[in-house]
Design an enzyme around this catalytic site. Sequence first.
Site, PDB file in Angstrom:
ATOM      1  N   ASN A 209      47.646  39.343  44.659  1.00  0.00           N
ATOM      2  CA  ASN A 209      47.234  39.313  43.330  1.00  0.00           C
ATOM      3  C   ASN A 209      47.800  40.608  42.773  1.00  0.00           C
ATOM      4  OD1 ASN A 209      46.222  39.444  40.635  1.00  0.00           O
ATOM      5  ND2 ASN A 209      44.072  39.596  41.444  1.00  0.00           N
ATOM      6  N   TRP A 210      48.909  40.415  42.027  1.00  0.00           N
ATOM      7  CA  TRP A 210      49.615  41.832  41.614  1.00  0.00           C
ATOM      8  C   TRP A 210      48.987  42.531  40.458  1.00  0.00           C
ATOM      9  CZ3 TRP A 210      55.657  40.855  42.009  1.00  0.00           C
ATOM     10  CH2 TRP A 210      55.918  40.641  43.436  1.00  0.00           C
ATOM     11  N   LYS A 211      48.155  41.756  39.790  1.00  0.00           N
ATOM     12  CA  LYS A 211      47.384  42.263  38.381  1.00  0.00           C
ATOM     13  C   LYS A 211      48.668  42.506  37.472  1.00  0.00           C
ATOM     14  CE  LYS A 211      43.576  43.182  41.272  1.00  0.00           C
ATOM     15  NZ  LYS A 211      42.208  44.110  41.393  1.00  0.00           N
TER      16      LYS A 211
ATOM     17  N   HIS B 233      39.001  35.711  37.592  1.00  0.00           N
ATOM     18  CA  HIS B 233      38.806  36.936  38.365  1.00  0.00           C
ATOM     19  C   HIS B 233      37.543  37.890  37.804  1.00  0.00           C
ATOM     20  CE1 HIS B 233      39.980  40.835  39.896  1.00  0.00           C
ATOM     21  NE2 HIS B 233      40.480  40.373  40.877  1.00  0.00           N
TER      22      HIS B 233
ATOM     23  N   GLU C 176      38.023  40.644  36.930  1.00  0.00           N
ATOM     24  CA  GLU C 176      38.442  41.632  35.624  1.00  0.00           C
ATOM     25  C   GLU C 176      38.744  40.983  34.591  1.00  0.00           C
ATOM     26  OE1 GLU C 176      41.853  42.947  38.059  1.00  0.00           O
ATOM     27  OE2 GLU C 176      40.416  44.180  39.328  1.00  0.00           O
TER      28      GLU C 176
ATOM     29  N   GLY D 261      39.374  47.263  44.756  1.00  0.00           N
ATOM     30  CA  GLY D 261      40.039  48.605  44.601  1.00  0.00           C
ATOM     31  C   GLY D 261      39.324  49.790  44.867  1.00  0.00           C
TER      32      GLY D 261
ATOM     33  N   SER E 168      39.389  45.207  48.701  1.00  0.00           N
ATOM     34  CA  SER E 168      39.952  46.151  49.654  1.00  0.00           C
ATOM     35  C   SER E 168      40.442  45.476  50.922  1.00  0.00           C
ATOM     36  CB  SER E 168      38.802  47.144  49.846  1.00  0.00           C
ATOM     37  OG  SER E 168      38.585  47.969  48.536  1.00  0.00           O
TER      38      SER E 168
ATOM     39  N   GLY F  73      44.756  42.446  46.362  1.00  0.00           N
ATOM     40  CA  GLY F  73      45.341  43.436  45.275  1.00  0.00           C
ATOM     41  C   GLY F  73      46.267  44.351  45.739  1.00  0.00           C
ATOM     42  N   GLY F  74      45.583  45.453  45.949  1.00  0.00           N
ATOM     43  CA  GLY F  74      46.552  46.617  45.863  1.00  0.00           C
ATOM     44  C   GLY F  74      47.389  46.742  47.245  1.00  0.00           C
TER      45      GLY F  74
HETATM   46  P1  PGA Z   1      41.907  44.817  45.910  1.00  0.00           P
HETATM   47  O1  PGA Z   1      41.759  43.835  44.777  1.00  0.00           O
HETATM   48  O2  PGA Z   1      42.492  44.287  47.291  1.00  0.00           O
HETATM   49  O3  PGA Z   1      42.939  45.987  45.190  1.00  0.00           O
HETATM   50  O4  PGA Z   1      40.456  45.447  46.136  1.00  0.00           O
HETATM   51  C1  PGA Z   1      41.487  42.489  45.044  1.00  0.00           C
HETATM   52  C2  PGA Z   1      41.516  41.477  43.961  1.00  0.00           C
HETATM   53  O5  PGA Z   1      41.079  41.924  42.914  1.00  0.00           O
HETATM   54  O6  PGA Z   1      41.800  40.304  43.916  1.00  0.00           O
END
Ligand code: PGA
Length: 255
Positions: A9-11, A95, A97, A173, A213, A234-235
């Site tokens: 998930n590149w956001k 999500h 967010e 994150g 994470s 994500g990251g």
């Molecule tokens: P993260 O994000 O791996 O950067 O913690 C995961 C996500 O929000 O899908």
Amino acid sequence: MRKPLIAGNWKMHKTAAEAAEFGDAIRGLLNDVEAVEVLVCPAFPALHALGEKLHGTPIRLGAQNMHEASHGAYTGEVSAAMLKDAGCTYVILGHSERRQLMGETDERVNAKVKAAVEAGLYPIICVGESLEQRQAGETEVVVAGQVRAALKEVPADAVATTVIAYEPIWAIGTGETPTPEDANKVAGAIRAAVADMFGVDTAEEVRIQYGGSVNADNIAAFTAQPHIDGALVGGASLTPDSFANIVKNTEAKAS
Ligand code: PGA
């Protein structure tokens, strides 16, 4: 057997040119991946450029959000049919967010899930508790409630191919994670909620990811858990090497 799904998930990261560069690298690194399903979800403007690079590889393309209507006067929104047309197989929905920053409710997530499955897209439904809810001992109740709401009146035959991502909000994150055993317990509660609604056979087919994470060092401990069928990353999905290592460390356990 459920095939693990590792989804990036590149956001709100990467232009089309940067996505194409990633695509060139990842297709070299993961061209023969079989035991794990791999998915990358860029921002809308990079879908086409990444899709072109992934064409002919086993790596799938997905989106991070969509609108529930098929078309109409919804300035700035994108429909399920448009995502299919752009080459998407999956769409991330609900999500945290989007729930926290864009005011997406359980009802809205449910409408989006129904629209996605109707259009033939596989939804990845995100659920997860806040730190306050965890500290109050409400995690399983909150998460099961989100699952029930998201899957309300979804046609039973579409549920087996739906993916649920368990993402504790406090782990996204932050570098913090629950223990793999703890995440497995919540994933088990999610599977039980699905079984309650749609029966045990369907619940056994649904893939449940862990997210928050995840990196190449901790992925194997999560995917070794019986209820955890991959991860939403994500990251650590933003660089080809790090993402490929997550897939490879999952594959080692799956094969
Ligand atoms: P993260 O994000 O791996 O950067 O913690 C995961 C996500 O929000 O899908």
